[in-house]
Design a protein around this motif. Structure first.
Motif, PDB file in Angstrom:
ATOM      1  N   THR A 107      23.857  33.574  51.619  1.00  0.00           N
ATOM      2  CA  THR A 107      24.967  33.992  52.470  1.00  0.00           C
ATOM      3  C   THR A 107      25.915  34.995  51.816  1.00  0.00           C
ATOM      4  OG1 THR A 107      26.041  31.982  51.704  1.00  0.00           O
ATOM      5  CG2 THR A 107      25.066  31.915  53.912  1.00  0.00           C
ATOM      6  N   PHE A 108      25.938  35.051  50.476  1.00  0.00           N
ATOM      7  CA  PHE A 108      26.967  35.839  49.793  1.00  0.00           C
ATOM      8  C   PHE A 108      26.401  36.975  48.940  1.00  0.00           C
ATOM      9  CE2 PHE A 108      30.160  32.052  49.627  1.00  0.00           C
ATOM     10  CZ  PHE A 108      30.445  32.254  50.971  1.00  0.00           C
ATOM     11  N   PHE A 109      27.184  38.031  48.934  1.00  0.00           N
ATOM     12  CA  PHE A 109      26.969  39.226  48.113  1.00  0.00           C
ATOM     13  C   PHE A 109      28.019  39.187  47.006  1.00  0.00           C
ATOM     14  CE2 PHE A 109      28.984  43.313  47.300  1.00  0.00           C
ATOM     15  CZ  PHE A 109      27.981  44.262  47.244  1.00  0.00           C
ATOM     16  N   GLY A 110      27.680  39.753  45.839  1.00  0.00           N
ATOM     17  CA  GLY A 110      28.679  39.841  44.770  1.00  0.00           C
ATOM     18  C   GLY A 110      28.516  41.132  44.001  1.00  0.00           C
ATOM     19  N   ASP A 111      29.636  41.672  43.531  1.00  0.00           N
ATOM     20  CA  ASP A 111      29.570  42.871  42.688  1.00  0.00           C
ATOM     21  C   ASP A 111      30.709  42.847  41.688  1.00  0.00           C
ATOM     22  OD1 ASP A 111      32.014  44.425  43.482  1.00  0.00           O
ATOM     23  OD2 ASP A 111      31.028  44.490  45.429  1.00  0.00           O
ATOM     24  N   VAL A 112      30.524  43.626  40.606  1.00  0.00           N
ATOM     25  CA  VAL A 112      31.639  43.887  39.691  1.00  0.00           C
ATOM     26  C   VAL A 112      32.094  45.310  39.960  1.00  0.00           C
ATOM     27  CG1 VAL A 112      31.119  42.225  37.889  1.00  0.00           C
ATOM     28  CG2 VAL A 112      30.006  44.446  37.843  1.00  0.00           C
ATOM     29  N   GLN A 113      33.386  45.522  39.874  1.00  0.00           N
ATOM     30  CA  GLN A 113      33.973  46.786  40.313  1.00  0.00           C
ATOM     31  C   GLN A 113      34.883  47.344  39.229  1.00  0.00           C
ATOM     32  OE1 GLN A 113      36.412  48.555  44.185  1.00  0.00           O
ATOM     33  NE2 GLN A 113      35.429  46.571  44.336  1.00  0.00           N
ATOM     34  N   LEU A 114      34.804  48.673  39.047  1.00  0.00           N
ATOM     35  CA  LEU A 114      35.634  49.352  38.034  1.00  0.00           C
ATOM     36  C   LEU A 114      36.562  50.356  38.699  1.00  0.00           C
ATOM     37  CD1 LEU A 114      36.369  50.412  35.147  1.00  0.00           C
ATOM     38  CD2 LEU A 114      34.435  51.989  35.381  1.00  0.00           C
ATOM     39  N   ILE A 115      37.837  50.308  38.306  1.00  0.00           N
ATOM     40  CA  ILE A 115      38.801  51.337  38.683  1.00  0.00           C
ATOM     41  C   ILE A 115      39.482  51.795  37.405  1.00  0.00           C
ATOM     42  CG2 ILE A 115      40.840  51.867  40.065  1.00  0.00           C
ATOM     43  CD1 ILE A 115      39.884  49.856  42.075  1.00  0.00           C
ATOM     44  N   GLU A 116      39.303  53.052  37.076  1.00  0.00           N
ATOM     45  CA  GLU A 116      39.859  53.574  35.825  1.00  0.00           C
ATOM     46  C   GLU A 116      41.342  53.888  36.007  1.00  0.00           C
ATOM     47  OE1 GLU A 116      37.031  56.756  34.814  1.00  0.00           O
ATOM     48  OE2 GLU A 116      36.151  55.319  33.391  1.00  0.00           O
ATOM     49  N   PRO A 117      42.077  54.037  34.890  1.00  0.00           N
ATOM     50  CA  PRO A 117      43.514  54.297  34.982  1.00  0.00           C
ATOM     51  C   PRO A 117      43.816  55.482  35.904  1.00  0.00           C
ATOM     52  CG  PRO A 117      42.933  53.800  32.725  1.00  0.00           C
ATOM     53  CD  PRO A 117      41.636  53.878  33.482  1.00  0.00           C
ATOM     54  N   ALA A 130      36.416  39.033  51.757  1.00  0.00           N
ATOM     55  CA  ALA A 130      36.188  39.198  50.315  1.00  0.00           C
ATOM     56  C   ALA A 130      37.137  38.314  49.526  1.00  0.00           C
ATOM     57  CB  ALA A 130      36.379  40.658  49.909  1.00  0.00           C
ATOM     58  N   ALA A 131      36.614  37.763  48.434  1.00  0.00           N
ATOM     59  CA  ALA A 131      37.439  37.081  47.428  1.00  0.00           C
ATOM     60  C   ALA A 131      37.239  37.852  46.133  1.00  0.00           C
ATOM     61  CB  ALA A 131      36.986  35.636  47.253  1.00  0.00           C
ATOM     62  N   ARG A 132      38.330  38.177  45.438  1.00  0.00           N
ATOM     63  CA  ARG A 132      38.230  38.997  44.222  1.00  0.00           C
ATOM     64  C   ARG A 132      38.846  38.270  43.038  1.00  0.00           C
ATOM     65  NH1 ARG A 132      36.895  43.243  47.316  1.00  0.00           N
ATOM     66  NH2 ARG A 132      38.142  43.608  49.177  1.00  0.00           N
ATOM     67  N   PHE A 133      38.161  38.373  41.900  1.00  0.00           N
ATOM     68  CA  PHE A 133      38.566  37.663  40.691  1.00  0.00           C
ATOM     69  C   PHE A 133      38.739  38.701  39.583  1.00  0.00           C
ATOM     70  CE2 PHE A 133      35.965  35.164  43.448  1.00  0.00           C
ATOM     71  CZ  PHE A 133      36.637  33.956  43.531  1.00  0.00           C
ATOM     72  N   ILE A 156      43.492  35.909  41.444  1.00  0.00           N
ATOM     73  CA  ILE A 156      42.564  36.008  42.585  1.00  0.00           C
ATOM     74  C   ILE A 156      43.297  36.720  43.713  1.00  0.00           C
ATOM     75  CG2 ILE A 156      41.265  34.697  44.322  1.00  0.00           C
ATOM     76  CD1 ILE A 156      41.231  32.355  42.333  1.00  0.00           C
ATOM     77  N   VAL A 157      42.580  37.559  44.454  1.00  0.00           N
ATOM     78  CA  VAL A 157      43.173  38.123  45.664  1.00  0.00           C
ATOM     79  C   VAL A 157      42.151  38.039  46.790  1.00  0.00           C
ATOM     80  CG1 VAL A 157      42.589  40.532  45.088  1.00  0.00           C
ATOM     81  CG2 VAL A 157      44.501  40.047  46.636  1.00  0.00           C
ATOM     82  N   MET A 158      42.627  37.627  47.959  1.00  0.00           N
ATOM     83  CA  MET A 158      41.763  37.476  49.129  1.00  0.00           C
ATOM     84  C   MET A 158      41.869  38.691  50.031  1.00  0.00           C
ATOM     85  SD  MET A 158      40.224  34.674  48.826  1.00  0.00           S
ATOM     86  CE  MET A 158      39.422  34.764  50.444  1.00  0.00           C
ATOM     87  N   ASN A 159      40.799  38.932  50.748  1.00  0.00           N
ATOM     88  CA  ASN A 159      40.778  40.033  51.700  1.00  0.00           C
ATOM     89  C   ASN A 159      40.248  39.539  53.045  1.00  0.00           C
ATOM     90  OD1 ASN A 159      40.628  43.338  51.043  1.00  0.00           O
ATOM     91  ND2 ASN A 159      40.005  42.642  53.056  1.00  0.00           N
ATOM     92  N   PRO A 160      41.156  39.276  53.994  1.00  0.00           N
ATOM     93  CA  PRO A 160      40.690  38.744  55.282  1.00  0.00           C
ATOM     94  C   PRO A 160      39.833  39.753  56.045  1.00  0.00           C
ATOM     95  CG  PRO A 160      43.075  38.459  55.024  1.00  0.00           C
ATOM     96  CD  PRO A 160      42.612  39.397  53.943  1.00  0.00           C
ATOM     97  N   GLN A 161      39.166  39.252  57.073  1.00  0.00           N
ATOM     98  CA  GLN A 161      38.314  40.093  57.920  1.00  0.00           C
ATOM     99  C   GLN A 161      39.112  41.246  58.534  1.00  0.00           C
ATOM    100  OE1 GLN A 161      37.542  37.041  60.716  1.00  0.00           O
ATOM    101  NE2 GLN A 161      35.693  36.267  59.716  1.00  0.00           N
ATOM    102  N   TRP A 162      38.507  42.427  58.550  1.00  0.00           N
ATOM    103  CA  TRP A 162      38.994  43.597  59.276  1.00  0.00           C
ATOM    104  C   TRP A 162      40.427  43.981  58.875  1.00  0.00           C
ATOM    105  CZ3 TRP A 162      35.719  46.831  60.761  1.00  0.00           C
ATOM    106  CH2 TRP A 162      35.982  47.798  61.730  1.00  0.00           C
ATOM    107  N   ALA A 163      40.770  43.739  57.609  1.00  0.00           N
ATOM    108  CA  ALA A 163      42.094  44.111  57.099  1.00  0.00           C
ATOM    109  C   ALA A 163      41.932  45.366  56.232  1.00  0.00           C
ATOM    110  CB  ALA A 163      42.671  42.965  56.261  1.00  0.00           C
ATOM    111  N   ASP A 179      33.872  40.821  42.959  1.00  0.00           N
ATOM    112  CA  ASP A 179      34.039  40.590  44.398  1.00  0.00           C
ATOM    113  C   ASP A 179      32.949  39.661  44.924  1.00  0.00           C
ATOM    114  OD1 ASP A 179      35.951  42.918  45.069  1.00  0.00           O
ATOM    115  OD2 ASP A 179      34.273  44.022  44.234  1.00  0.00           O
ATOM    116  N   VAL A 180      33.329  38.769  45.808  1.00  0.00           N
ATOM    117  CA  VAL A 180      32.339  37.999  46.579  1.00  0.00           C
ATOM    118  C   VAL A 180      32.600  38.277  48.052  1.00  0.00           C
ATOM    119  CG1 VAL A 180      31.484  35.713  47.207  1.00  0.00           C
ATOM    120  CG2 VAL A 180      32.255  36.139  44.876  1.00  0.00           C
ATOM    121  N   LEU A 181      31.572  38.670  48.774  1.00  0.00           N
ATOM    122  CA  LEU A 181      31.696  38.909  50.220  1.00  0.00           C
ATOM    123  C   LEU A 181      30.574  38.184  50.963  1.00  0.00           C
ATOM    124  CD1 LEU A 181      32.417  41.942  48.728  1.00  0.00           C
ATOM    125  CD2 LEU A 181      33.152  42.350  51.067  1.00  0.00           C
ATOM    126  N   ASP A 182      30.825  37.861  52.225  1.00  0.00           N
ATOM    127  CA  ASP A 182      29.837  37.139  53.030  1.00  0.00           C
ATOM    128  C   ASP A 182      28.909  38.115  53.768  1.00  0.00           C
ATOM    129  OD1 ASP A 182      31.830  38.105  54.654  1.00  0.00           O
ATOM    130  OD2 ASP A 182      32.411  36.169  55.485  1.00  0.00           O
TER     131      ASP A 182
END
Ligand SMILES: [Fe+2]
Ligand SMILES: [Fe+2]
Length: 394
Positions: A107-117, A130-133, A156-163, A179-182
């Protein structure tokens, strides 16, 4: 009559001319026989398992491998919607049993994400939750529907549907999170949709950040006092939690306060994050937990028909899943697929181990099919059976 048909030999040579001709006409008509034959006994179709089953396998992604690769990704791809840029710079964690799907569990997808300075990942929205750790970086943030949540490792930060949401990094070091997403679930249901046209919310192609309409971190001022909720605000959507962010310091102090309790035989001191207004899971499809394994603690084995993604936040331990031992330490990520016996242990006799986890339990509960088996110290098994309302064990 049925018995005779099922026990007929399956080999082509043993099929009568009529049977071969019949099969051909069925296949030519966009159909397939709904029976499987065996030379000796009844054999159900592959979509009729007699035990819960699935192709996902237990697996661990060690940070010693993932970390250097995600940091290096900044050298090979930019961030944005232009040439040579990724709209999200992520490495997708793919369960070896589910390849080529982009999936960690059924049911779930997961990825690691990078954002540089200094970078901003442009605002977008999707029907998936999405749930982000947060793993690394002291200047990272996520903005969701006009509110910015500042983030540090362990948060942790949550990301509700269609936000609408965008991520950025105002710090001097890389911002890295998981990130974990359904996505696999919603894709299967035909309901996974993205909207990349951020100009709708930013008003300008050059501006990738949505306007902020609420004070930074406001949801935590309003909703992170356990059991105390404001009465002067109300959420427009009861199925989504109004509390988007959780501080690791709060999670740790909550777990520490409970550390002298007996805890769960299968999970130690485990707590669930829930919707502070309704008390239900943080999202319609996700249950999110944190658990403390005290020094030297070893849990008893259980299995259940929901799948779990674990994130090691502190300490080091191991999780035995059927015959596979997954060793983990800080920032490692691992998967326990549905219906696999598993038990955890803290490998240190001196320090705590802390795990976050995300499971699809709310979906299983919504369809009334939660099932769990627990093994006690003597090896006896307690089984909830296929009951719609399973007992909650102490
Ligand atoms: Fe997103
Ligand atoms: Fe479990």
């Amino acid at each position: 009559m049925m018995d005779n048909v099922i026990k007929m030999a399956p080999s082509e040579s043993e099929l009568s001319k009529h049977q071969q001709n019949y099969a051909q006409r069925v296949h030519d008509s966009d159909m397939i026989e709904g029976w499987w034959w065996d030379s000796t006994e009844f054999r159900p179709r592959p979509d009729q398992p007699v035990e819960p089953s699935g192709p996902a396998v237990p697996h661990v992604w060690n940070w010693s491998t993932v970390g250097p690769l995600i940091h290096e990704s900044g050298e090979v791809v930019g961030l944005g919607q232009g040439p040579g840029e990724a709209e999200r710079r992520v490495l997708v964690l793919r369960n070896p049993g589910l390849s080529p799907q982009y999936a960690m569990t059924n049911t779930f997808f997961g990825d690691v994400q990078l954002i540089e300075p200094g970078e901003v990942a442009p605002s977008h929205r999707h029907t998936t939750t999405a749930a982000r750790f947060v793993f690394e970086g002291m200047g990272g943030w996520t903005s969701v529907e006009g509110e910015r949540v500042d983030l540090q490792p362990g948060d942790i930060v949550m990301n509700p549907q269609w936000a609408w949401h965008d991520h950025g990094n105002d710090g001097d070091d890389n911002f890295v999170f998981f990130d974990v997403l359904d996505i696999p679930l919603l894709t299967h249901l035909g309901t996974a949709v993205w909207d990349f046209d951020y100009v709708q919310v930013t008003g300008d192609k050059a501006n990738k950040k949505q306007p902020l309409t609420r004070p930074n971190n406001q949801c935590m001022s309003l909703f992170d006092s356990s059991g105390i909720v404001p009465r002067f605000v109300s959420s427009s959507r009861t199925d989504q939690s109004p509390l988007l962010g959780y501080r690791y310091t709060t999670v740790r102090s909550t777990l520490d306060k409970m550390r002298d309790e007996k805890g769960s035989p299968n999970d130690g001191i485990i707590v669930e994050f829930n919707n502070p207004e309704s008390g239900i899971s943080i999202a319609p499809t996700m249950s999110m937990c944190a658990q403390l394994l005290r020094p030297g603690e070893k849990t008893l084995s259980h299995r259940h028909n929901w799948s779990t993604i674990y994130i090691a936040i502190d300490g080091r331990g191991s999780t035995v899943v059927d015959d596979t031992t997954l060793e983990w330490e800080k920032n490692d990520i691992f998967v326990v697929p549905s219906w696999r016996w598993h038990k955890h242990s803290n490998r240190s006799n001196e320090t705590d181990a802390v795990l976050y986890s995300v499971s699809d339990l709310p979906i299983i509960e919504k369809i009334g099919l939660r099932r769990e088996q627990q093994q006690n110290e003597s090896g006896d098994i307690k089984d909830t059976g296929w009951t719609p309302n399973c007992p909650v064990w102490e």
